[in-house]
Motif scaffolding. Structure first.
Motif, mmCIF file in Angstrom:
data_model
loop_
_atom_site.group_PDB
_atom_site.id
_atom_site.type_symbol
_atom_site.label_atom_id
_atom_site.label_comp_id
_atom_site.label_asym_id
_atom_site.label_seq_id
_atom_site.Cartn_x
_atom_site.Cartn_y
_atom_site.Cartn_z
ATOM 1 N N ASN B 49 -39.757 94.093 -16.125
ATOM 2 C CA ASN B 49 -39.778 92.802 -15.297
ATOM 3 C C ASN B 49 -39.631 91.589 -15.915
ATOM 4 O OD1 ASN B 49 -40.216 94.515 -12.619
ATOM 5 N ND2 ASN B 49 -42.351 94.621 -13.465
ATOM 6 N N VAL B 50 -38.785 90.657 -15.200
ATOM 7 C CA VAL B 50 -38.881 89.339 -15.346
ATOM 8 C C VAL B 50 -40.037 88.751 -15.050
ATOM 9 C CG1 VAL B 50 -37.590 87.093 -15.640
ATOM 10 C CG2 VAL B 50 -36.101 89.230 -15.284
ATOM 11 N N ALA B 51 -40.959 88.096 -15.852
ATOM 12 C CA ALA B 51 -42.050 87.761 -15.542
ATOM 13 C C ALA B 51 -42.127 86.066 -14.978
ATOM 14 C CB ALA B 51 -43.198 87.929 -16.712
ATOM 15 N N TYR B 52 -41.453 85.635 -15.861
ATOM 16 C CA TYR B 52 -41.485 84.074 -15.907
ATOM 17 C C TYR B 52 -39.935 83.408 -16.166
ATOM 18 C CZ TYR B 52 -46.496 84.585 -16.418
ATOM 19 O OH TYR B 52 -47.594 85.000 -16.296
ATOM 20 N N ALA B 53 -39.792 82.135 -15.588
ATOM 21 C CA ALA B 53 -38.776 81.462 -15.948
ATOM 22 C C ALA B 53 -39.252 80.250 -16.634
ATOM 23 C CB ALA B 53 -37.781 81.116 -14.841
ATOM 24 N N GLU B 65 -36.789 65.564 -21.472
ATOM 25 C CA GLU B 65 -36.793 66.759 -20.610
ATOM 26 C C GLU B 65 -38.191 67.293 -20.759
ATOM 27 O OE1 GLU B 65 -33.763 69.522 -21.137
ATOM 28 O OE2 GLU B 65 -32.795 68.666 -19.487
ATOM 29 N N GLU B 66 -38.738 67.860 -19.666
ATOM 30 C CA GLU B 66 -40.283 68.418 -19.949
ATOM 31 C C GLU B 66 -40.128 69.857 -19.632
ATOM 32 O OE1 GLU B 66 -43.779 66.452 -18.413
ATOM 33 O OE2 GLU B 66 -42.402 65.147 -17.618
ATOM 34 N N GLU B 67 -41.039 70.780 -20.152
ATOM 35 C CA GLU B 67 -40.875 72.040 -19.889
ATOM 36 C C GLU B 67 -41.830 72.791 -19.278
ATOM 37 O OE1 GLU B 67 -39.414 74.732 -23.279
ATOM 38 O OE2 GLU B 67 -41.039 75.820 -23.233
ATOM 39 N N GLN B 68 -41.631 73.605 -18.245
ATOM 40 C CA GLN B 68 -42.790 74.163 -17.480
ATOM 41 C C GLN B 68 -42.463 75.674 -17.352
ATOM 42 O OE1 GLN B 68 -45.870 74.111 -16.783
ATOM 43 N NE2 GLN B 68 -46.440 72.105 -16.924
ATOM 44 N N THR B 69 -43.580 76.511 -17.429
ATOM 45 C CA THR B 69 -43.128 78.161 -17.198
ATOM 46 C C THR B 69 -43.386 78.077 -15.819
ATOM 47 O OG1 THR B 69 -43.943 78.598 -19.277
ATOM 48 C CG2 THR B 69 -43.976 80.296 -17.790
ATOM 49 N N ILE B 70 -42.886 78.689 -14.852
ATOM 50 C CA ILE B 70 -42.997 79.052 -13.731
ATOM 51 C C ILE B 70 -42.945 80.602 -13.248
ATOM 52 C CG2 ILE B 70 -42.308 76.680 -12.697
ATOM 53 C CD1 ILE B 70 -39.986 77.841 -11.661
ATOM 54 N N PRO B 71 -43.679 81.298 -12.319
ATOM 55 C CA PRO B 71 -43.562 82.749 -12.201
ATOM 56 C C PRO B 71 -41.973 82.852 -11.446
ATOM 57 C CG PRO B 71 -45.622 81.415 -11.171
ATOM 58 C CD PRO B 71 -44.728 80.574 -11.684
ATOM 59 N N TRP B 72 -41.502 83.689 -11.917
ATOM 60 C CA TRP B 72 -40.269 84.225 -11.491
ATOM 61 C C TRP B 72 -40.014 84.416 -10.087
ATOM 62 C CZ3 TRP B 72 -35.389 84.163 -13.024
ATOM 63 C CH2 TRP B 72 -34.401 85.178 -12.440
ATOM 64 N N ARG B 73 -41.114 85.004 -9.541
ATOM 65 C CA ARG B 73 -41.015 85.004 -7.889
ATOM 66 C C ARG B 73 -40.994 83.981 -7.133
ATOM 67 N NH1 ARG B 73 -45.333 89.811 -7.076
ATOM 68 N NH2 ARG B 73 -46.476 88.800 -8.636
#
Lengths: 124, 124
Positions: B49-53, B65-73
Motif C-alpha cells: 500500500n501507499v501509506a503517505y504522500a 518550501e515546507e514539507e509535511q507527511t500526510i496520510p495517502w487516503r
C-alpha cells in the motif's frame, strides 16, 4: 489513541520506504539468484495500492534489457537481502503476456497477466 | 466513472500511473486553490500500500518550501484537474505533528499523525 505498545500491523519497522527508493531495487529468486530489478511501480491512484512493478531483466551492462510488468503481490520484501523475492522464473518472464498498445492500464491485458501468474486481479 | 464490459473495480481507466509520475503532482483544496505538490510517496513494501504522500507547500519559486507527511487516503485523484484534492487546509499543515528523529516509519508519530487528521491508521 496512544501507543507504547504499538500495533505494527505485521509490518517490519523498515518496510516503509520512499517510492524513489523502490526503483532500482533488485529482485531475487527464492534460492538467491538475481532475476532482475525494479524499474518503477505502477500505482492505482484511486485505491492507493501499488498494482504492478515494472521489472527489467536480462541483458548485459544495461544493454538488451527486457521489461515486464508483474503483479506487485508476486513480490515480497526480504530485509536480509534488501531486495524483493519472487517465485516468478526467468522462463515465465520470457513468455508472459505482451502489453497492448494502450499501456498497462488495459483491463484485458491485466486479466491475462494475473491469470498467467495464477492470481486474482489486484482490484478484486 | 464510465466502464466498459470489463470489471474496473471502481477504477477510472487512467488512474494507473507510474510512481514517477505521481511525484510533482499538484494538490488542490476542494475549491480549487493549490495547496502544494507531492514530492514523493512512502510505500509500505510488505503490504503493497501507499501509506503517505510527502507534500511540499508554501514558499516562493522553490525557496522556503515546507514539507509535511500526510496520510495517502486524505488525497483523492481528480482527473479533471489532473491533480489530487484534499480537505486538509494550509492551517492544518502548519500545525501538523512533527516527525521524530527516526523518520516517517515511527509508529508513535504515525499514530499522532492519523489522529490529528481524524483517521484510523492506514495499517488497521
Amino acid at each position: 489513541m496512544t501507543s507504547t505498545d504499538v500495533d505494527t500491523g505485521g509490518r517490519a519497522p523498515n518496510s516503509l520506504v520512499p517510492s524513489t527508493a523502490v526503483d532500482g531495487t533488485d529482485v531475487y529468486s527464492p534460492n538467491g539468484d538475481k532475476v532482475g530489478h525494479i524499474d518503477h511501480l505502477m500505482i492505482d491512484k484511486q485505491s492507493g495500492n501499488v498494482a504492478y512493478a515494472v521489472m527489467h531483466f536480462g541483458g548485459f551492462l544495461g544493454m538488451g534489457e527486457e521489461e515486464q510488468t508483474i503483479p506487485w503481490r508476486k513480490l515480497s520484501y526480504d530485509t536480509s537481502r534488501d531486495g524483493f523475492v519472487t517465485d516468478i522464473t526467468k522462463e515465465q518472464l520470457d513468455t508472459a503476456p505482451a502489453r497492448g498498445d494502450s499501456g498497462v492500464a488495459d483491463r484485458d491485458y491485466e486479466m491475462r497477466l494475473h491469470d498467467y501468474y495464477g492470481m486474482n486481479p489486484y482490484w478484486i
